[in-house]
Design a protein around this motif. Structure first.
Motif, mmCIF file in Angstrom:
data_model
loop_
_atom_site.group_PDB
_atom_site.id
_atom_site.type_symbol
_atom_site.label_atom_id
_atom_site.label_comp_id
_atom_site.label_asym_id
_atom_site.label_seq_id
_atom_site.Cartn_x
_atom_site.Cartn_y
_atom_site.Cartn_z
ATOM 1 N N ILE A 25 -11.313 2.317 -4.806
ATOM 2 C CA ILE A 25 -9.880 2.035 -4.600
ATOM 3 C C ILE A 25 -9.419 0.873 -5.475
ATOM 4 O O ILE A 25 -10.040 -0.179 -5.509
ATOM 5 C CB ILE A 25 -9.602 1.746 -3.103
ATOM 6 C CG1 ILE A 25 -9.811 3.022 -2.286
ATOM 7 C CG2 ILE A 25 -8.196 1.221 -2.886
ATOM 8 C CD1 ILE A 25 -9.897 2.824 -0.804
ATOM 9 N N GLU A 26 -8.306 1.099 -6.192
ATOM 10 C CA GLU A 26 -7.779 0.077 -7.109
ATOM 11 C C GLU A 26 -6.844 -0.900 -6.405
ATOM 12 O O GLU A 26 -6.776 -2.057 -6.781
ATOM 13 C CB GLU A 26 -7.040 0.755 -8.270
ATOM 14 C CG GLU A 26 -7.981 1.508 -9.205
ATOM 15 C CD GLU A 26 -7.248 2.184 -10.352
ATOM 16 O OE1 GLU A 26 -6.027 1.983 -10.469
ATOM 17 O OE2 GLU A 26 -7.894 2.912 -11.119
ATOM 18 N N ASN A 27 -6.104 -0.402 -5.396
ATOM 19 C CA ASN A 27 -5.173 -1.265 -4.666
ATOM 20 C C ASN A 27 -5.958 -2.327 -3.893
ATOM 21 O O ASN A 27 -6.745 -2.008 -3.001
ATOM 22 C CB ASN A 27 -4.321 -0.415 -3.714
ATOM 23 C CG ASN A 27 -3.240 -1.223 -3.021
ATOM 24 O OD1 ASN A 27 -3.517 -2.117 -2.231
ATOM 25 N ND2 ASN A 27 -1.999 -0.902 -3.319
ATOM 26 N N GLN B 99 -8.125 -1.990 -0.487
ATOM 27 C CA GLN B 99 -9.563 -2.250 -0.648
ATOM 28 C C GLN B 99 -10.053 -3.236 0.419
ATOM 29 O O GLN B 99 -11.111 -3.043 1.026
ATOM 30 C CB GLN B 99 -9.831 -2.813 -2.041
ATOM 31 C CG GLN B 99 -11.304 -2.862 -2.415
ATOM 32 C CD GLN B 99 -11.499 -3.396 -3.826
ATOM 33 O OE1 GLN B 99 -11.088 -4.520 -4.117
ATOM 34 N NE2 GLN B 99 -12.098 -2.599 -4.696
ATOM 35 N N ASP C 295 -1.650 6.185 -1.904
ATOM 36 C CA ASP C 295 -2.956 5.509 -1.846
ATOM 37 C C ASP C 295 -3.670 5.829 -0.535
ATOM 38 O O ASP C 295 -4.885 6.025 -0.507
ATOM 39 C CB ASP C 295 -2.774 3.988 -1.980
ATOM 40 C CG ASP C 295 -2.318 3.574 -3.372
ATOM 41 O OD1 ASP C 295 -2.671 4.280 -4.334
ATOM 42 O OD2 ASP C 295 -1.608 2.565 -3.496
ATOM 43 N N LYS C 296 -2.895 5.864 0.554
ATOM 44 C CA LYS C 296 -3.475 6.184 1.868
ATOM 45 C C LYS C 296 -3.948 7.640 1.914
ATOM 46 O O LYS C 296 -4.997 7.938 2.491
ATOM 47 C CB LYS C 296 -2.450 5.913 2.973
ATOM 48 C CG LYS C 296 -2.191 4.425 3.198
ATOM 49 C CD LYS C 296 -1.243 4.185 4.349
ATOM 50 C CE LYS C 296 0.172 4.090 3.896
ATOM 51 N NZ LYS C 296 1.106 3.670 4.943
ATOM 52 N N ILE D 184 0.869 -1.179 0.000
ATOM 53 C CA ILE D 184 0.000 0.000 0.000
ATOM 54 C C ILE D 184 0.904 1.227 0.000
ATOM 55 O O ILE D 184 1.637 1.471 0.963
ATOM 56 C CB ILE D 184 -0.942 0.013 1.222
ATOM 57 C CG1 ILE D 184 -1.834 -1.236 1.224
ATOM 58 C CG2 ILE D 184 -1.792 1.275 1.222
ATOM 59 C CD1 ILE D 184 -2.699 -1.380 2.468
ATOM 60 N N LYS D 185 0.878 1.969 -1.086
ATOM 61 C CA LYS D 185 1.731 3.155 -1.205
ATOM 62 C C LYS D 185 1.166 4.294 -0.350
ATOM 63 O O LYS D 185 -0.032 4.351 -0.089
ATOM 64 C CB LYS D 185 1.816 3.605 -2.661
ATOM 65 C CG LYS D 185 2.509 2.596 -3.562
ATOM 66 C CD LYS D 185 2.499 3.088 -4.997
ATOM 67 C CE LYS D 185 3.113 2.057 -5.939
ATOM 68 N NZ LYS D 185 3.016 2.476 -7.340
#
Length: 375
Positions: free
Chosen positions: A63-65, A69, A34-35, A30-31
């Motif tokens: 959310i794509e990650n 998700q 993204d958070k 998780i980058k």
């Protein structure tokens, strides 16, 4: 026109689902961005009037990650069961740092969740920018070092053996630099010896990293050396001061008590010397000593400007504002230093290359010069 029927998606078997979940859990990262995306959009949706559950439901689909998700779905399930947002976030300490969870918890208690989320997003963005600046500046020297190492291996393995073989036929005693060059080339031109050297370097690095993680005394020793290095030491101090002031400012704005705020801020500092100094200061603050007085005892790592501004903030009751100004100042200093980092280290790289090339040139030319003198 005939309408094309959508193919039904193939359903995964129980085994495939387990394998999929395993890879998502262990190999998907998780980058930081993204958070930031998740919390920023959550804050926006709450501000637009959506409920917390509705917001989480929308975000879980956006959310794509896959790993994030899954985390958001777990958070949604926790909130649905009656838990507070901070309580569910607290179950994922590797995804959401305790500092951000405590800031959100403070916002929930005071009824200012949106404001707290805004502060969290702001701090995450600043930390992300600071980290990106540092990483970006380190790419250039790392690439140069890798290139130098690769050229060195090629020279020692293929080029120099063809030159040094000429010196073995000379009857006269070779100069010391040439003898050293011949010995090193002969040793490293053997594949088995090169493998041993590379494995030794890799083993040393692995042992260093392991000891750094396991031994607190070794880590303290290395971190103390780091902050006293000529160029890097100043940068390390600026980074830790920027993180400390930014974190403490955000926590105090979230109405978290100063004892708890300083303790949490210590965890954000990457250097152990700063971390221990702040931990010790936390204990002293409990006894009634002010933060500025505590930090004055560590004048080697907390400059007078930091302690003076904190003291003014303590007297005026605006410590969070002055800490925010400090964080801006040190973040700008880090940004400027990192942008000029390649310019700073270029002379050192040129000097290193010059010594290497010059040493080889001297070792090769000296026996030829001696031969011409004999004739």
């Amino acid at each position: 026109m005939f309408s094309k029927k959508k193919k039904k998606e193939k359903e995964l078997s129980a085994f495939e689902k387990k394998m999929n979940d395993f890879f998502i859990k262990n190999f998907t990262k998780i980058k930081a961005i993204d958070k930031v995306f998740f919390l920023e959009h959550l804050n926006t949706m709450l501000g637009a009037g959506l409920s917390l559950l509705e917001s989480l439901d929308v975000l879980s689909k956006e959310i794509e990650n896959k790993k994030l998700q899954s985390v958001v779905n777990s958070i949604k399930a926790g909130v649905e069961s009656g838990s507070q947002l901070s309580e569910t976030l607290n179950e994922f300490p590797k995804v959401f740092q305790p500092i951000y969870v405590k800031m959100i918890a403070s916002g929930e208690l005071s009824g200012k969740l949106e404001e707290s989320l805004g502060q969290v997003v702001n701090q995450m963005k600043k930390n992300y920018e600071l980290t990106s600046t540092i990483k970006g500046a380190m790419i250039y020297p790392i690439v140069i070092l890798i290139a130098i190492s690769a050229v060195g291996i090629v020279m020692v393995t293929f080029v120099l053996p063809k030159i040094t073989v000429l010196f073995k036929d000379i009857d006269t005693e070779l100069p010391l630099p040439t003898r050293v060059l011949v010995a090193v080339t002969d040793f490293l031109s053997q594949p088995i010896n090169m493998i041993i050297v590379l494995l030794s370097i890799a083993s040393f690095l692995a042992l260093y990293i392991y000891t750094l993680k396991k031994s607190i005394n070794f880590k303290r020793f290395i971190h103390k050396i780091n902050i006293n290095l000529p160029i890097a030491g100043k940068i390390i101090k600026q980074i830790n001061l920027a993180r400390f002031s930014l974190t403490l400012s955000s926590l105090l704005k979230s109405t978290i008590p100063i004892v708890q705020a300083v303790d949490i801020s210590s965890e954000i500092c990457s250097n152990l010397i700063y971390r221990e100094a702040l931990k010790e200061s936390t204990e002293k603050i409990k006894k009634g000593i002010t933060l500025s007085q505590c930090l004055r005892e560590y004048d080697a790592i907390f400059p007078p400007m930091v302690t003076e501004m904190i003291m003014v903030g303590e007297k005026t009751g605006e410590i969070d504002k002055l800490l925010h100004e400090l964080s801006k100042f040190y973040s700008n200093e880090v940004d400027k230093t990192m942008k000029n980092f390649s310019t700073i280290i270029e002379p050192a790289i040129i000097l290193l290359l010059g010594l290497g090339v010059g040493g080889i040139a001297v070792a090769v030319v000296m026996p030829m010069y001696n031969l011409t003198q004999n004739f």
